[in-house]
Design a protein around this motif. Structure first.
Motif, PDB file in Angstrom:
ATOM      1  N   THR A 444       0.845  -1.211   0.000  1.00 25.25           N
ATOM      2  CA  THR A 444       0.000   0.000   0.000  1.00 25.25           C
ATOM      3  C   THR A 444       0.866   1.241   0.000  1.00 25.25           C
ATOM      4  N   GLY A 445       0.687   2.096   1.038  1.00 28.75           N
ATOM      5  CA  GLY A 445       1.312   3.411   1.049  1.00 28.75           C
ATOM      6  C   GLY A 445       2.760   3.396   1.444  1.00 28.75           C
ATOM      7  N   PRO A 446       3.370   4.584   1.547  1.00 30.17           N
ATOM      8  CA  PRO A 446       4.773   4.721   1.919  1.00 30.17           C
ATOM      9  C   PRO A 446       5.004   4.348   3.377  1.00 30.17           C
ATOM     10  N   LEU A 447       6.297   4.240   3.736  1.00 33.96           N
ATOM     11  CA  LEU A 447       6.695   3.792   5.071  1.00 33.96           C
ATOM     12  C   LEU A 447       7.567   4.848   5.728  1.00 33.96           C
ATOM     13  N   SER A 448       7.524   4.861   7.058  1.00 35.74           N
ATOM     14  CA  SER A 448       8.484   5.611   7.866  1.00 35.74           C
ATOM     15  C   SER A 448       9.088   4.634   8.856  1.00 35.74           C
ATOM     16  N   VAL A 449      10.389   4.835   9.203  1.00 38.43           N
ATOM     17  CA  VAL A 449      11.129   3.870  10.036  1.00 38.43           C
ATOM     18  C   VAL A 449      11.783   4.625  11.181  1.00 38.43           C
ATOM     19  N   VAL A 450      11.758   3.994  12.381  1.00 36.27           N
ATOM     20  CA  VAL A 450      12.407   4.539  13.573  1.00 36.27           C
ATOM     21  C   VAL A 450      13.380   3.488  14.092  1.00 36.27           C
ATOM     22  N   TRP A 451      14.695   3.899  14.284  1.00 36.56           N
ATOM     23  CA  TRP A 451      15.722   3.019  14.852  1.00 36.56           C
ATOM     24  C   TRP A 451      15.899   3.388  16.318  1.00 36.56           C
ATOM     25  N   GLN A 452      15.893   2.332  17.216  1.00 37.51           N
ATOM     26  CA  GLN A 452      16.043   2.551  18.653  1.00 37.51           C
ATOM     27  C   GLN A 452      17.057   1.567  19.230  1.00 37.51           C
ATOM     28  N   ALA A 518       8.621   0.036  11.650  1.00 35.78           N
ATOM     29  CA  ALA A 518       8.153   0.559  10.374  1.00 35.78           C
ATOM     30  C   ALA A 518       6.667   0.883  10.477  1.00 35.78           C
ATOM     31  N   THR A 519       6.288   2.072   9.996  1.00 39.25           N
ATOM     32  CA  THR A 519       4.894   2.534  10.015  1.00 39.25           C
ATOM     33  C   THR A 519       4.436   2.739   8.580  1.00 39.25           C
ATOM     34  N   GLU A 520       3.227   2.190   8.261  1.00 37.29           N
ATOM     35  CA  GLU A 520       2.668   2.304   6.920  1.00 37.29           C
ATOM     36  C   GLU A 520       1.647   3.423   6.890  1.00 37.29           C
ATOM     37  N   TRP A 521       1.725   4.257   5.835  1.00 38.52           N
ATOM     38  CA  TRP A 521       0.879   5.421   5.704  1.00 38.52           C
ATOM     39  C   TRP A 521       0.082   5.341   4.409  1.00 38.52           C
TER      40      TRP A 521
END
Length: 1048
Positions: A444-452, A518-521
């Protein structure tokens, strides 16, 4: 022009006095060139005759070979006019006369032959009244018959084509006519249904090179669909584009050869056709159908949709179609024949954003693609196709068809994101790179990623490292911003669904758990009011352990050659663990303590630095240099774990203890350095020894025997040596046979080549007789003994100092120097000689054998006188008669003669050869009687240039008897002067002539006599002049004696 042969002129009295001719006959002007077998026509006209009278025509010809002989052919008035040569052809109608009018007729030769060539004449009989001949009654023209060389070739074949295809046919046309002719080439079509109908002309290239076509094909030739091309000198190609059913039939090529007559008219000499081509054309169907296809009809929001509209028809590339896409009665796009799409108003922005594609995939397939389907895209899709066709009248008509409805459903979007995190290793060494790869799968839509990051126990809250937003922009957190500014932390979006995190120069504090979230938008709404909605989120975690390098840091040193020889090489290896890391490098130093500097136990001495590999990879030499720094090399492996110290041509200075020390450094992210650890290796002891000697001498004992005054050669042979650079010192010794306690030094040859003689050489005067490294003097008896050589091998150490490696003696050489073998022999043959008083006594001494070619002889003659002949030689009194020494001096022999030599001596000595001696006693006396023999002594010159007597020997006895003189006739003659002069004076001139002859002979043999008298160094002692012995008081005749050597 024309030729008149038969004419008449009549003169009538009148006012004018002269009547002019009126009749005139004309023929086609010649020459007429025609091909053999062609149809020939010759037109004949007559004018100026009396009106109302029909004219007759008579044809005849004249052969070129018989120009004055008429051969009749045909006549309009006489049926049997022809001669036999043409009668059969006239009767068979092959030759005829066609009357065109009352005063015009044409001669026809259906198939002209080669023997028809000649001069043709047309004659018109007189019809103007008997006796009236006005004008000309005949005309002539030349006919030339040539061979028919025209060929027209096209293969016979059957072709099947489809309407709209292209046809190409080739025709080969050639001729070999010498005359100037033109060709015309054309293609013709004959209908297969009506064979009797004339053929249809397609296209023709005329004799004037003008291209023309038949009536029905003019428009097609103008449109370029019909062509005739001359591709070569003889090839003509017919091309028909866009075949039509009316083109079906028999196609053939026809060519004609034209010649221009003298009157300017053109005549077809010959015309031929090629083989025919059967052409069949299958008509095409003008109807078409439409079909819309898609992979599936149910989609989820965000997925792509592809619709394909396929046109099924014949000859699609040659037809003009327009395609329209319609969605729920709203136009989407129209694609015309030029393939340029025209979009509907609701889809312009979508196509500009790249979310829509309309294109022509092939000649009959059109594509509609919608990226990122939305729920409002659900509905019915149709494809409408319109064909525009041009009629024969030039008008256009449109025919349209539409496809069936395609129902598309779009389901609302549901997140199906999955996340997978991987790392390059779960345990890394300090200074290495920690690399994570996060793969997020979604449709589906684009992704955003957070490294911790969190510690291993996950006791505290997670610490954010970096974030990648939907547009791919990277944001570092406050805690890692400084390290990232130095390039220590790198975060990337590798692909649309793959993200990476890299931590360079890992620190012990980087150990812990790392997570990728990873978050899907999804974008909602329409422009300009668009918003993003989170529709799903997933994460994955990996634990990484950082192993400090100090815990595994160790250094060890090793060598495969703890003991080497002078000049050899040795390698020392320093092994540093763990593997080299550019962020945690090591500096390695080789240290050295020479032999002799140890203060006691191991490790108490002072080590000095040799060379250091700095952490930057450069070399830094220390204060201690091995081999003056020229024989030492260092290198390291590519991984910087092995550091090697190599020493070539080792010497005493390289012997000692070696040690390797290493310092571990850590490079901080701000490019500063920190010392982490220091390690020292074990000690390496290196011994440098002299090489094992390989000097070997030839130890074979031998004996050598030499004659005195010969050259003695004694070799000192070295069979092997330790090195090619070895130098040798040689000592020559002699061992006396007896009475010597120690061997005496004869000669010493230093390794530099300098000579030093021993005391023995001075004592025995050998200094000048010894050469190089071998004894080579002229030998003498005192040189006998045992000789040997002693060799010292010297080598240069790497520092340039020479040292003696070993000594080795050779075998013994027993030298025996002896005098030559005694081979002296004197001829021992005994003889008796009886002479008268005053005569000469000749005593010979021959030496047939001698001990040496260099021998000299001392010769003496003795006489023994005794009344008792039975006494043995030696028992009587022995008197020395003559003596000559080996030095060729008289009286220098082994005895002293009683009679002194001189001009008045009765003794004459000569040596004819080196081994022949003679003594002559002149004026024999009774007292000269006795036993004579010669005594010979053989002398030789020793190496010291002193003469010594080698042997003696005596010859055999020569018993000499002297008869005393009594009164004879001679004494009587001598007492008478007259008789004396008669006997002794007058013969003198005769004797003078003889003497001159003898002198000439003697002069010629002078060279020979001189060589005889000078052999072996024994020259003649004196020369006696030729003399006459006579006495005036004596009756004896004068005696003339010539002796060898007495005449010069």
């Amino acid at each position: 022009m024309l030729s008149c042969t038969r004419h008449a002129v009549s003169v009538f009295p009148g006012r004018s006095g002269v009547a002019v001719a009126q009749r005139f006959v004309t023929l086609q002007s010649g020459p007429l060139v025609r091909t053999e077998g062609s149809h020939v026509t010759i037109l004949c006209n007559v004018t100026g005759y009396k009106e109302g009278m029909e004219q007759d025509f008579e044809w005849s010809m004249y052969l070129p070979s018989v120009a004055d002989r008429e051969i009749r052919i045909v006549s309009t008035a006489q049926p049997n006019y022809a001669y036999a040569m043409y009668a059969q052809r006239v009767n068979s109608k092959e030759i005829t006369v066609e009357r065109l009018s009352g005063d015009s007729a044409m001669l026809h030769i259906t198939k002209v032959q080669a023997n028809d060539q000649g001069l043709f004449e047309c004659y018109t009989p007189n019809t103007d009244g008997r006796g009236r001949y006005l004008g000309s009654y005949s005309a002539r023209t030349n006919l030339t018959v040539i061979a028919d060389s025209l060929t027209v070739v096209a293969p016979a074949q059957t072709l099947s084509k489809v309407e709209g295809d292209t046809l190409q046919l080739t025709c080969e046309v050639s001729r070999t006519t010498l005359q100037h002719t033109h060709l015309s080439v054309g293609w013709y079509l004959r209908s297969p249904e009506d064979a009797a109908s004339p053929p249809q002309e397609l296209v023709t290239l005329s004799r004037d090179f003008v291209l023309r076509s038949g009536g029905p094909y003019r428009q097609r030739m103008a449109a370029g669909d019909l062509r005739l091309d001359k591709t070569s000198a003889t090839s003509y190609r017919l091309t028909i584009h866009k075949l039509q059913p009316v083109d079906q039939g028999l196609l053939y090529c026809q060519a004609a050869e034209w010649i221009q007559d003298t009157d300017g008219s053109w005549f077809t000499m010959t015309r031929k056709q090629s083989e025919k081509t059967q052409l069949r054309i299958q008509p095409t169907d003008r109807d078409f159908s439409i079909q819309v296809s898609t992979d599936r009809r149910s989609f989820t929001a965000g997925e792509p949709l592809e619709l394909r509209c396929t046109i099924e028809a014949q000859n699609v590339p040659e037809r003009f179609f327009s395609v329209s896409w319609v969605f729920s009665s709203s136009p989407v796009a129209v694609v015309g024949p030029s393939a340029v799409p025209v979009l509907g108003p609701d889809y312009v922005a979508r196509e500009a954003a790249g979310h829509m594609t309309v294109r022509k995939e092939s000649t009959n397939v059109h594509l509609l693609k919608l990226q990122h389907l939305r729920p409002e895209d659900a509905g019915k899709y149709i494809c409408r196709v319109t064909e525009r066709e041009k009629t024969p009248t030039g008008d256009f008509i449109d025919r349209s068809k539409r496809s069936r409805n395609v129902q598309i459903t779009v389901q609302p979007l549901k997140s199906n994101i999955t996340v997978s995190l991987s790392s390059n290793s779960t345990e890394v060494i300090e200074g290495d790179v920690i690399h994570f790869s996060c793969s997020a799968y979604t449709t589906t839509g684009p992704l955003s990623v957070v490294w911790q990051w969190t510690d291993k126990q996950a006791a505290g809250p997670g610490l954010e490292v970096a974030t990648i937003d939907r547009e791919g922009t990277v944001w570092h957190s406050e805690s890692y911003r400084e390290r990232s500014s130095y390039g220590e932390i790198r975060v990337e979006k590798v692909r649309g669904d793959t993200f990476s995190l890299s931590l360079y120069n890992a620190l012990p504090g980087d150990e812990g758990q790392y997570s990728c979230t990873a978050t899907e938008w999804l974008q909602a709404g329409t422009e300009p009011e668009l918003s993003w909605e989170k529709i799903g989120e997933r994460s994955d975690t990996k634990t990484v352990t950082v192993k400090t390098v100090e815990s595994s840091f160790m250094v060890s040193a090793s060598s495969r050659t703890p003991s080497v020889n002078f000049g050899d090489s040795f390698d020392l290896l320093c092994l540093v663990k763990p593997r080299h890391n550019p962020r945690v490098p090591t500096s390695v130093t080789w240290r050295f303590m020479p032999v002799g500097s140890e203060a006691g136990d191991e490790g108490d001495g002072e080590f000095k630095d040799l060379v250091t590999f700095t952490r930057e990879g450069t070399l830094q030499w220390g204060e201690q240099l091995l081999g003056l720094g020229t024989r030492t090399t260092v290198d390291r492996s590519h991984s910087n774990t092995n550091f090697r110290l190599s020493v070539t041509r080792a010497g005493r200075r390289e012997a000692g203890k070696y040690q390797c020390s290493a310092v571990l450094w850590r490079k901080n992210y701000d490019d500063s350095w920190s010392k982490v650890a220091n390690r020292t290796s074990n000690l390496l002891g290196i011994s440098v020894l002299q090489p094992e000697s390989k000097l070997r001498m030839l130890k074979t004992n031998q004996s050598q025997a030499y004659l005195e005054d010969s050259r003695v050669r004694i070799n000192c042979s070295i069979s092997s040596q330790t090195s090619q650079e070895s130098q040798h010192a040689v000592f020559w010794y002699v061992r006396r046979p007896t009475g010597s306690e120690a061997d005496e030094l004869l000669l010493r040859i230093e390794r530099s080549g300098a000579f030093e003689y021993g005391a023995y050489a001075d004592e025995e005067r050998l200094r000048r007789r010894v050469q190089a490294e071998r004894l080579s003097p002229p030998a003498e008896n005192s040189d006998s003994g045992t000789y040997y050589c002693l060799v010292e091998e010297w080598l240069s150490d790497p520092d340039g100092a020479w040292y003696r490696l070993s000594r080795e003696s050779s075998g013994f050489t027993q030298v025996l120097v002896r005098q030559p073998e005694i081979r002296l022999q004197v001829e021992e043959l005994e003889s008796n000689v009886t002479v008268e008083e005053s005569a000469s006594i000749r005593l010979g001494c021959s030496i047939p054998s001698q001990s040496s070619r260099e021998s000299r002889f001392s010769v003496s003659w003795y006489v023994e006188r005794s009344d008792d002949e039975d006494n043995e030689p030696g028992d009587e009194e022995r008197e020395c008669v003559f003596s000559i020494g080996h030095d060729a001096v008289f009286g220098n022999g082994n005895c002293s003669p009683r009679e002194e030599p001189g001009p008045n001596s009765r003794l004459q000595f000569e040596r004819t050869t080196s081994d022949q001696y003679s003594l002559t006693i002149q004026g024999a006396r009774p007292t000269d009687a006795g036993r004579y023999y010669c005594h010979v002594e053989e002398w030789l010159l020793n190496p010291r240039k002193a003469w010594y007597r080698l042997a003696t020997n005596n010859s055999g006895l020569t018993i000499v008897n002297v008869i005393q003189q009594v009164s004879t006739l001679q004494s009587v003659v001598c007492s008478n002067d007259s008789l004396f002069y008669f006997v002794f004076f007058y013969p003198f001139p005769i004797f003078g002539i003889l003497l001159i002859a003898v002198l000439l002979v003697r002069f010629k043999s002078r060279g020979h006599s001189k060589s005889q008298e000078g052999k072996n160094g024994a020259p003649l002692l004196w020369i006696k002049e030729p003399h006459l012995s006579y006495s005036p008081t004596c009756l004896d005749p004068p005696a003339l004696s010539l002796h060898p050597g007495s005449v010069d």
